[in-house]
Design a protein around this motif. Structure first.
Motif: not given
Length: 388
Positions: A13-39
């Motif tokens: 029932l969710m749009t693709e944007e809503e699915k991705v946004e739901s995924l972005l919000a699914s981290v544990e409290e105080g957590g987040g996301w990371k992309i590994d670059l040089v830094n």
């Protein structure tokens, strides 16, 4: 009638944007996301406010920006970041989703075509983001080179001491000659792998030092001339044969260290007047007593000020010492530490309110003992070890 609905049915029932946004919000409290670059770049998404906080190992302070999710003409979700460390690090601010699962999202930079994998990060990792400087200094600490001693290559005489502080990635140098203490504090950054480069060269012991190079088996002070050498801070025990790291030497039980007495001390000017008021026999009684693990001063009696106890090495990764005023006095002699505090306030403050670099004057068992403050130019030099 209410009945439970499967996750797959809700997703349908969710749009693709809503699915991705739901995924972005699914981290544990105080957590987040990371992309590994040089830094590595870290992200904290607030999906209700449509804001994003970004930080990186290079710039760990928070930067607050905004984001948006839209479906592009190809039916793929695009993430647009406004004001973020990611833009600074990659020159890219629009990312296109190519695939995702519960724990990761794969993006492609819209302008540069680079693939980036964003993974979930726990609160613990978010709370402990370390800069390249902090990571390299921690490696120095682990190798035992958060501090070190510069000596004359020809006779081993003490010339300087360095120590590093992690949070402000500063290298501190203290050098000594002719009863004078000279300090140099220099911020250092990682400009190439394994090298802590000073913001500007500094002159220490006749050498123009520009960096600390961290190797697998130790460190190198870049610019140190052949007239000087970098060594660990070590000291002989009372048997004249056993060598100890200074952090271990200071904690040897009674009788493990030599005493330093039977000669006049050399002190900084702010301590000298008080020293000269100490009742004199052949010379004022102010000694380092290795038999009692105490510093002894004479007021109306002998006061054996115990220096062993907890809180002996307060500066992480170094051998800088804090004497423990709570350890008190050895029994049987002067019993009220306030007598020392009132009669010799500068000496008391130097001993118990400041942290100290303790180093032998050269590399022989007969070397004297320097005790320097790291927060002032105060020092005491006991010139004569006594082994009986």
């Amino acid at each position: 009638m209410w009945k439970r609905t499967a996750r797959s049915e809700m997703d349908a029932l969710m749009t693709e944007e809503e699915k991705v946004e739901s995924l972005l919000a699914s981290v544990e409290e105080g957590g987040g996301w990371k992309i590994d670059l040089v830094n590595a770049c870290y992200f904290i998404f607030d999906t209700e406010q449509k804001t994003v906080i970004t930080k990186s190992e290079r710039e760990p302070q928070n930067v607050s920006g905004t984001y948006s999710l839209v479906l592009n003409n190809e039916g793929k979700v695009e993430l647009t970041l406004v004001q973020s460390h990611f833009e600074t690090l990659t020159k890219e601010n629009v990312l296109v989703v190519t695939e995702y699962n519960e724990n990761s999202i794969t993006w492609q930079g819209k302008s540069n075509g680079t693939s980036y994998i964003m993974t979930k990060v726990t609160k613990a990792e978010m709370d402990n983001i370390k800069t390249p400087e902090q990571q390299l200094i921690e490696k120095m600490f682990a190798q035992g080179w958060g501090s070190g001693v510069i000596r004359s290559a020809s006779d081993g005489n003490f010339a300087a001491y360095y120590y590093v502080t992690k949070d402000d990635h500063t290298v501190h140098f203290l050098s000594y000659a002719n009863k004078t203490v000279v300090r140099e504090n220099i911020v250092a950054t990682v400009t190439e792998e394994g090298v802590l480069t000073f913001q500007k060269p500094i002159t220490v012991s006749g050498s123009s030092l520009s960096a600390i190079k961290v190797k697998e088996d130790g460190v190198e002070l870049v610019g140190l001339t052949a007239e000087s050498k970098l060594v660990g801070n070590v000291s002989y025990g009372k048997d004249k044969t056993s060598l100890y790291k200074m952090v271990d030497w200071i904690k040897l039980p009674g009788g493990g260290q030599p005493q330093f007495k039977n000669a006049r001390c050399i002190l900084s000017a702010n301590l000298e007047a008080e020293y000269n008021r100490v009742p004199a026999f052949d010379f004022p009684i102010f000694e380092w007593n290795g038999d009692w693990t105490s510093i002894v001063i004479y007021a109306d009696n002998y006061y054996f000020m115990l220096y062993q106890g907890g809180n002996m090495t307060p500066i992480e990764g170094t051998d800088i010492i804090r004497f423990n005023k709570d350890a008190g006095l050895a029994p049987g002699y002067g019993s009220d530490i306030n007598k020392v505090k009132s009669d010799y306030p500068n000496i008391y403050g130097f001993l118990f309110d400041e942290d100290h670099i303790i180093v032998r004057s050269n590399e022989t068992p007969e070397a004297g003992l320097y005790v320097f403050s790291i927060s002032s130019d105060s020092f005491v030099y006991w010139p004569q070890p006594v082994f009986q």
